[in-house]
Design a protein around this motif. Structure first.
Motif, PDB file in Angstrom:
ATOM      1  N   THR C 252       8.795  -0.569 -18.761  1.00  0.00           N
ATOM      2  CA  THR C 252      10.252  -0.990 -18.373  1.00  0.00           C
ATOM      3  C   THR C 252      10.944  -0.137 -17.300  1.00  0.00           C
ATOM      4  OG1 THR C 252      11.245   0.271 -20.315  1.00  0.00           O
ATOM      5  CG2 THR C 252      10.719  -1.877 -20.650  1.00  0.00           C
ATOM      6  N   LYS C 253      10.165   1.032 -16.916  1.00  0.00           N
ATOM      7  CA  LYS C 253      10.876   2.003 -16.037  1.00  0.00           C
ATOM      8  C   LYS C 253      10.062   2.177 -14.819  1.00  0.00           C
ATOM      9  CE  LYS C 253      11.918   5.479 -19.678  1.00  0.00           C
ATOM     10  NZ  LYS C 253      10.939   4.720 -20.871  1.00  0.00           N
ATOM     11  N   TRP C 254      10.916   2.403 -13.794  1.00  0.00           N
ATOM     12  CA  TRP C 254      10.302   2.661 -12.316  1.00  0.00           C
ATOM     13  C   TRP C 254      10.886   4.274 -12.080  1.00  0.00           C
ATOM     14  CZ3 TRP C 254      13.802   3.220  -8.447  1.00  0.00           C
ATOM     15  CH2 TRP C 254      14.858   2.847  -8.622  1.00  0.00           C
ATOM     16  N   ALA C 255      10.065   4.652 -11.019  1.00  0.00           N
ATOM     17  CA  ALA C 255      10.720   5.957 -10.656  1.00  0.00           C
ATOM     18  C   ALA C 255      10.204   6.121  -9.070  1.00  0.00           C
ATOM     19  CB  ALA C 255      10.261   7.093 -11.239  1.00  0.00           C
ATOM     20  N   ARG C 256      10.886   6.992  -8.401  1.00  0.00           N
ATOM     21  CA  ARG C 256      10.597   7.201  -7.040  1.00  0.00           C
ATOM     22  C   ARG C 256      10.097   8.713  -6.958  1.00  0.00           C
ATOM     23  NH1 ARG C 256      16.037   6.573  -3.185  1.00  0.00           N
ATOM     24  NH2 ARG C 256      16.910   8.409  -4.022  1.00  0.00           N
ATOM     25  N   TYR C 257       9.413   9.131  -6.096  1.00  0.00           N
ATOM     26  CA  TYR C 257       8.970  10.496  -5.910  1.00  0.00           C
ATOM     27  C   TYR C 257       8.873  10.841  -4.233  1.00  0.00           C
ATOM     28  CZ  TYR C 257       7.651   9.872 -10.628  1.00  0.00           C
ATOM     29  OH  TYR C 257       7.761   9.539 -11.963  1.00  0.00           O
ATOM     30  N   PRO C 258       9.265  11.994  -4.033  1.00  0.00           N
ATOM     31  CA  PRO C 258       9.240  12.345  -2.763  1.00  0.00           C
ATOM     32  C   PRO C 258       7.755  12.317  -2.100  1.00  0.00           C
ATOM     33  CG  PRO C 258      10.386  14.030  -3.764  1.00  0.00           C
ATOM     34  CD  PRO C 258       9.813  13.050  -4.983  1.00  0.00           C
ATOM     35  N   ILE C 259       7.411  11.618  -1.010  1.00  0.00           N
ATOM     36  CA  ILE C 259       6.307  11.794  -0.574  1.00  0.00           C
ATOM     37  C   ILE C 259       5.610  13.012  -0.081  1.00  0.00           C
ATOM     38  CG2 ILE C 259       6.262   9.134   0.482  1.00  0.00           C
ATOM     39  CD1 ILE C 259       7.133  10.495   3.310  1.00  0.00           C
ATOM     40  N   SER C 260       6.505  14.068   0.088  1.00  0.00           N
ATOM     41  CA  SER C 260       6.147  15.360   0.489  1.00  0.00           C
ATOM     42  C   SER C 260       5.311  15.813  -0.759  1.00  0.00           C
ATOM     43  CB  SER C 260       7.225  16.224   0.877  1.00  0.00           C
ATOM     44  OG  SER C 260       8.301  16.224  -0.109  1.00  0.00           O
ATOM     45  N   ASP C 287      -4.619   8.699  -2.439  1.00  0.00           N
ATOM     46  CA  ASP C 287      -4.317   7.614  -1.160  1.00  0.00           C
ATOM     47  C   ASP C 287      -5.055   6.321  -1.402  1.00  0.00           C
ATOM     48  OD1 ASP C 287      -4.486  10.691   0.649  1.00  0.00           O
ATOM     49  OD2 ASP C 287      -3.017   9.471   0.726  1.00  0.00           O
ATOM     50  N   ARG C 288      -5.695   6.361  -2.425  1.00  0.00           N
ATOM     51  CA  ARG C 288      -6.433   5.118  -2.620  1.00  0.00           C
ATOM     52  C   ARG C 288      -5.644   4.096  -3.101  1.00  0.00           C
ATOM     53  NH1 ARG C 288     -11.839   8.378  -4.736  1.00  0.00           N
ATOM     54  NH2 ARG C 288     -12.951   8.234  -2.684  1.00  0.00           N
ATOM     55  N   MET C 289      -4.495   4.444  -3.933  1.00  0.00           N
ATOM     56  CA  MET C 289      -3.696   3.406  -4.479  1.00  0.00           C
ATOM     57  C   MET C 289      -2.192   3.710  -3.703  1.00  0.00           C
ATOM     58  SD  MET C 289      -3.342   1.054  -6.556  1.00  0.00           S
ATOM     59  CE  MET C 289      -4.806   1.124  -7.330  1.00  0.00           C
ATOM     60  N   VAL C 290      -1.584   4.755  -3.093  1.00  0.00           N
ATOM     61  CA  VAL C 290      -0.645   4.880  -2.395  1.00  0.00           C
ATOM     62  C   VAL C 290      -1.000   5.314  -1.067  1.00  0.00           C
ATOM     63  CG1 VAL C 290       1.676   5.974  -2.241  1.00  0.00           C
ATOM     64  CG2 VAL C 290       0.884   5.413  -4.462  1.00  0.00           C
ATOM     65  N   PRO C 291      -1.140   4.593  -0.199  1.00  0.00           N
ATOM     66  CA  PRO C 291      -1.929   4.903   1.186  1.00  0.00           C
ATOM     67  C   PRO C 291      -1.072   5.839   2.220  1.00  0.00           C
ATOM     68  CG  PRO C 291      -1.335   2.683   1.334  1.00  0.00           C
ATOM     69  CD  PRO C 291      -0.792   3.193  -0.183  1.00  0.00           C
ATOM     70  N   LEU C 292      -0.677   7.049   1.447  1.00  0.00           N
ATOM     71  CA  LEU C 292       0.227   7.786   2.405  1.00  0.00           C
ATOM     72  C   LEU C 292      -0.267   8.272   3.646  1.00  0.00           C
ATOM     73  CD1 LEU C 292       2.890   9.124   2.583  1.00  0.00           C
ATOM     74  CD2 LEU C 292       2.354  10.986   1.122  1.00  0.00           C
ATOM     75  N   ASP C 293      -1.610   8.959   3.414  1.00  0.00           N
ATOM     76  CA  ASP C 293      -2.436   9.300   4.529  1.00  0.00           C
ATOM     77  C   ASP C 293      -2.298   8.273   5.901  1.00  0.00           C
ATOM     78  OD1 ASP C 293      -5.906   9.370   3.432  1.00  0.00           O
ATOM     79  OD2 ASP C 293      -4.193   7.976   3.568  1.00  0.00           O
ATOM     80  N   TYR C 310      10.634   8.507   0.061  1.00  0.00           N
ATOM     81  CA  TYR C 310      10.265   8.337  -1.286  1.00  0.00           C
ATOM     82  C   TYR C 310       9.160   7.150  -1.389  1.00  0.00           C
ATOM     83  CZ  TYR C 310      14.356  11.141  -2.387  1.00  0.00           C
ATOM     84  OH  TYR C 310      15.392  11.944  -2.501  1.00  0.00           O
ATOM     85  N   PHE C 311       8.370   7.385  -2.362  1.00  0.00           N
ATOM     86  CA  PHE C 311       7.611   6.258  -2.539  1.00  0.00           C
ATOM     87  C   PHE C 311       7.832   5.711  -4.189  1.00  0.00           C
ATOM     88  CE2 PHE C 311       3.944   7.162  -6.079  1.00  0.00           C
ATOM     89  CZ  PHE C 311       3.981   8.478  -5.906  1.00  0.00           C
ATOM     90  N   TYR C 312       7.690   4.399  -4.447  1.00  0.00           N
ATOM     91  CA  TYR C 312       8.181   4.094  -5.913  1.00  0.00           C
ATOM     92  C   TYR C 312       7.080   3.574  -6.625  1.00  0.00           C
ATOM     93  CZ  TYR C 312      13.078   3.650  -3.893  1.00  0.00           C
ATOM     94  OH  TYR C 312      14.023   3.989  -3.302  1.00  0.00           O
ATOM     95  N   ALA C 313       7.376   3.863  -7.992  1.00  0.00           N
ATOM     96  CA  ALA C 313       5.915   3.498  -8.726  1.00  0.00           C
ATOM     97  C   ALA C 313       6.372   3.002 -10.293  1.00  0.00           C
ATOM     98  CB  ALA C 313       5.144   4.773  -9.054  1.00  0.00           C
ATOM     99  N   THR C 314       5.644   2.136 -10.720  1.00  0.00           N
ATOM    100  CA  THR C 314       5.717   1.685 -12.016  1.00  0.00           C
ATOM    101  C   THR C 314       4.327   1.141 -12.334  1.00  0.00           C
ATOM    102  OG1 THR C 314       6.823   0.372 -13.639  1.00  0.00           O
ATOM    103  CG2 THR C 314       6.209  -0.709 -11.519  1.00  0.00           C
TER     104      THR C 314
END
Lengths: 426, 75, 348
Positions: C252-260, C287-293, C310-314
């Motif tokens: 029921t929750k999501w959050a965001r985290y700095p890409i740094s 990176d295999r799920m959040v392809p920041l690189d 930021y990237f967002y996750a739930t």
């Protein structure tokens, strides 16, 4: 079909199970020589300890850490039961088989090493009485529970093999001791005669097999790479399919439910009456990509056509991921002119208000629902727990009372119809 | 829902059938369930190049005007 | 003998019509108006001990106060059941009845039932919280409505639980529960298939949804090389101590985290808490799920303007549709206020 698939199934109905001096059945009571069972199991030094216990329907007893369940069966005369595990490799489903109904050999154990990742043995509970009893078919049979302790030095995969063989061995052993008793029922399973005026019905039996702890075995080998294949119903119920699936208690089919698959037994009983039981197509679900799901489901639909099916019943083993494979098979069959009915579990949220299905196709207009994995079920305090003191869920005390999601009930969301539940709208 | 608010969103997933049902409009088929933008069968250097290619595809999809839901295939 | 409180409006109490819709709340002893017909239906099984009357307009002028007055009256008279209406297709009266019935059950634990025409406005608003029986669209169907209301009401007053809507003869509240049935699954499935094959009618146990309105695609990004792109994932990738306590399933929750932070991937490391897939490959390399690189490299190449900070996750396994929609909406609003032009979402 030239292979002679005529199986004579003899059933001895067991009304009670007690511990005693010699294993055998007299007047419907199964006596178990617990020491004999123990020494049989401990032949395998991967198992370091065993306690034999009995849980009867209606007792204030809870069984935890359930793994596999096996109905005691043996072949009369020559023949292998559970080929690939016990005895020689041969095609089963003919000859004569003796079964003891009303009883299961249920293994309960923790594993020697800690688990990580998706594929692990999760908690699986059976309540033999009370409000939570309806959520497992094993509340309605007498369970001879083998509570096993692992050799602490071995790996989980090795132990998994040991406990599986233990359950099968004990099942065969018990049934062998009952030979000589007059069976209560004898039924011949033979589908070679078809009535051209009746519809041909095929059963699409999708199984879970994704790796250790989530395995299904066909003639002793995991079915991870299985393309859908045709199998005779007699083979399925005569030990060709064995379970090693412990990842999701509510959805799994233990060996007992392969031997006693309710869909297969129902279709057998109606063969020649209002349908022709045309065959069984088995497959693995949880295919990993869209393309693989489509490949697999297209193949199943093709085989159903080869068999000349007019209609099909489809069941998955698993949650949303498995539902996708099954629903696609339903879609492709319908598009090929084969009418379908699917059995599905629900996921309507804990309050039950959300749309219940993970995935549907427009062709799935005939759905049988078996209840929801999300429901939270209150469990009473019981007099006795077999298998352990603490649940593998939030460290709760096994004696109760506690609330537990249907998800952790042994075959609670059995999509082959192990339970007598139905999702209803309120 | 992000799309409904007017921000173009591209969904990368292995399960495109699911994506369509969920109402995504720009769908890029990618990877396998446990690693949507990963390919552990490749060497790390090759995997990065492959991933960059997938993301480029996704960005192209974001920049492509479409009328209705579309799957941008993986092969 | 079941003791019943009955709620009605100014019209059914005989005070007057629309001209008296501002009649204030009052308590009367015994049965009034349709209450008498209800008592006839009850026979020896029950009696109306108290009738609560309120004008439709005065109820809605101050619903809180009027509901409080109802609660006070009912708390004192302690009936076994409250019947509201029936209100048929009436708008204001229907809403008042449903509100009263709901409040009495939710606040006092006393069972309550009302009767409404299925298309009445009150049904949409209160359906999931209130026990309702379906009625015709006018008081001309009073007799049938009373029969239906009394039937359900007496059962609830006797302590029986709700039965599936179809069995109770109720407007469904909309939630689903597993019920023990005496027809085995295999028989139901076979019977259903044979009916379908024979062209006979059958009832699916789950009705397929009407296909949702397709969401019109958002306009394509115009100047990709200047665009800010954000990454969103339902793969449950979070800092290893899961500081926002995102649930592993049924989130029921999501959050965001700095890409740094993700780029560093050290103190904290990032891993997946999603319960629906084998996370070993993603834990080894997020990176295999959040392809920041990859996205950062493309930004460096000038393909896009920049990666959103930021990237967002739930986690998306077992997540209910309603929570997923809410979370998507909330995330979208943040993205828009942060000036993000497009989003890449990865899902398992």
């Amino acid at each position: 079909m030239r292979q002679p698939f005529s199986l004579t199934m003899h059933t001895i109905e067991v009304g009670d199970v007690v511990v005693g001096d010699t294993t055998g059945v007299i007047d419907g009571t199964l006596t178990i020589d617990a020491e004999e069972v123990a020494s049989l199991v401990l032949e395998d030094d991967r198992i370091s300890g065993i306690e034999v216990d009995i849980a009867r329907p209606g007792e204030s007893v809870r069984i935890v850490h359930c793994l596999d369940a096996v109905e005691p069966r043996t072949k009369l005369g020559d023949g292998s039961i559970f080929p690939g595990f016990l005895g020689e490799m041969e095609t089963v489903g003919s000859g004569e088989t003796l079964r003891l109904s009303g009883v299961s050999v249920l293994t309960s154990s923790l594993f020697p090493q800690p688990f990580s990742g998706l594929l692990q043995a999760r908690e699986a509970v059976v309540d033999m009485s009370g409000d939570a009893a309806a959520y497992s078919p094993f509340s309605r049979v007498i369970n001879l529970v083998l509570v096993l302790t692992p050799n602490p030095d071995i790996e989980n995969d090795d132990y998994d093999d040991a406990i599986r063989r233990a359950g099968l061995k004990v099942g065969d052993y018990i049934a062998k001791q009952a030979i000589g008793n007059e069976p209560d029922d004898t039924t011949v399973w033979d589908f070679s005669e078809k009535n051209p005026d009746l519809p041909n019905v095929v059963y699409f039996y999708q199984m879970q097999s994704q790796g250790r702890m989530a395995d299904t075995f066909l003639y002793g080998k995991e079915i991870h790479n299985l393309v859908p294949t045709i199998i005779h119903p007699n083979e399925v119920i005569d030990g060709a399919v064995v379970s090693g699936n412990y990842v999701y208690a509510c959805y799994k089919n233990p060996t007992y439910l392969h031997q006693n698959n309710p869909i297969i037994w129902e279709l057998q009983s109606r063969h020649g009456k209002d349908l022709n039981f045309a065959g069984v197509i088995i497959n693995r679900g949880h295919n990993y990509t869209q393309a693989e799901k489509e490949r697999s489901s297209l193949w199943a639909a093709k085989l159903a056509g080869f068999i000349g099916a007019d209609g099909a019943i489809l069941t998955p083993e698993g949650g949303g991921n498995a539902a996708i494979d099954m629903m696609l098979a339903c879609q492709y069959m319908e598009q090929a002119g084969i009418k379908t009915t699917v059995v599905s579990s629900e996921a309507a949220g804990t309050d039950g208000f959300d749309f219940p299905l993970f995935f549907t196709v427009p062709e799935a207009d005939a759905i049988v629902s078996i209840g929801s994995e999300d429901e939270i079920i209150p469990h009473p305090k019981v007099e006795r727990v077999i298998g352990g003191d603490t649940l593998l869920v939030d460290g709760m005390s096994a004696i109760g009372p506690f609330d537990l999601k249907m998800y952790f009930h042994y075959c609670g969301a059995s999509q082959v119809g192990g339970n007598v539940l139905m999702g209803r709208e309120f | 829902m992000i799309e409904k608010n007017g921000v173009p969103s591209v969904l990368l997933t292995a399960l495109t059938a699911m994506a369509k049902v969920a109402g995504a409009n720009r769908i890029v088929a990618s990877g396998l369930i446990p690693h949507t933008v990963g390919d552990p069968t490749r060497s790390p250097a090759d995997e990065f190049i492959w991933r960059k290619g997938q993301i480029q595809k996704a960005l192209n999809a974001a920049a492509t005007p479409i009328e209705e839901a579309q799957v941008f295939a993986d092969w | 003998m079941v003791r019943i409180a009955h709620y009605i409006n100014q019209f059914f109490a005989g005070i007057g019509g629309e001209d008296k819709a501002d009649a204030p709340f009052e308590i009367r002893e015994g049965a009034v108006g349709p209450g008498r017909a209800i008592e006839m239906e009850l026979g020896n099984d029950g009696e109306i001990v108290q009738t609560l009357v309120c004008g439709d307009n005065s109820f809605h002028a101050d619903p809180d106060a009027n509901i409080a007055a109802v609660i006070a009256a009912v708390a004192e008279s302690k009936p076994d059941l409250l019947i509201a209406g029936p209100a048929f297709n009436a708008g204001r009266y229907g809403l008042a009845c449903a509100a009263v019935a709901t409040a009495v059950t939710e606040q006092l634990g006393i069972p309550a039932v009302t009767g409404l025409f299925p298309e009445a406005p009150a049904v949409d608003v209160y359906q999931s919280r209130t026990v309702m029986v379906p009625t015709g669209d006018s008081a001309g169907t009073m007799k049938d409505a009373i029969e239906a209301v009394v039937k359900v009401g007496l059962r609830l007053a006797g302590g029986d639980a709700l039965r599936p809507a179809v069995e109770d003869g109720r407007i469904p509240m909309g939630y689903r529960r597993a019920c023990v049935t005496d027809v085995p699954v295999a028989r139901r499935a076979t019977d259903m298939l044979l009916a379908k094959l024979g062209g006979d009618s059958f009832q699916s146990e789950v009705t397929l949804p009407e296909l949702a309105e397709p969401i019109p695609p958002a306009a394509a990004v115009v100047a990709l090389s200047q665009a800010t792109i954000a990454l969103v994932t339902e793969g449950g990738l979070v800092p290893e101590d899961n500081p926002d306590r995102i649930e592993s399933s049924s989130a029921t929750k999501w959050a965001r985290y700095p890409i740094s932070q993700l780029e560093k991937n050290e103190n904290p490391r990032f891993k997946s808490i999603h319960a629906g897939y084998d996370s070993q490959w993603v834990d080894a390399d997020p990176d295999r799920m959040v392809p920041l690189d990859a996205l950062s490299a493309l930004a460096a190449d000038g393909v896009i303007g920049n990666v959103h900070e930021y990237f967002y996750a739930t986690s998306g396994t077992g997540t209910t549709v309603s929570h997923a929609e809410r979370m998507g909406d909330e995330i979208a609003k943040q993205l828009i206020s942060d000036g993000v032009h497009a989003v890449l979402v990865t899902s398992t």
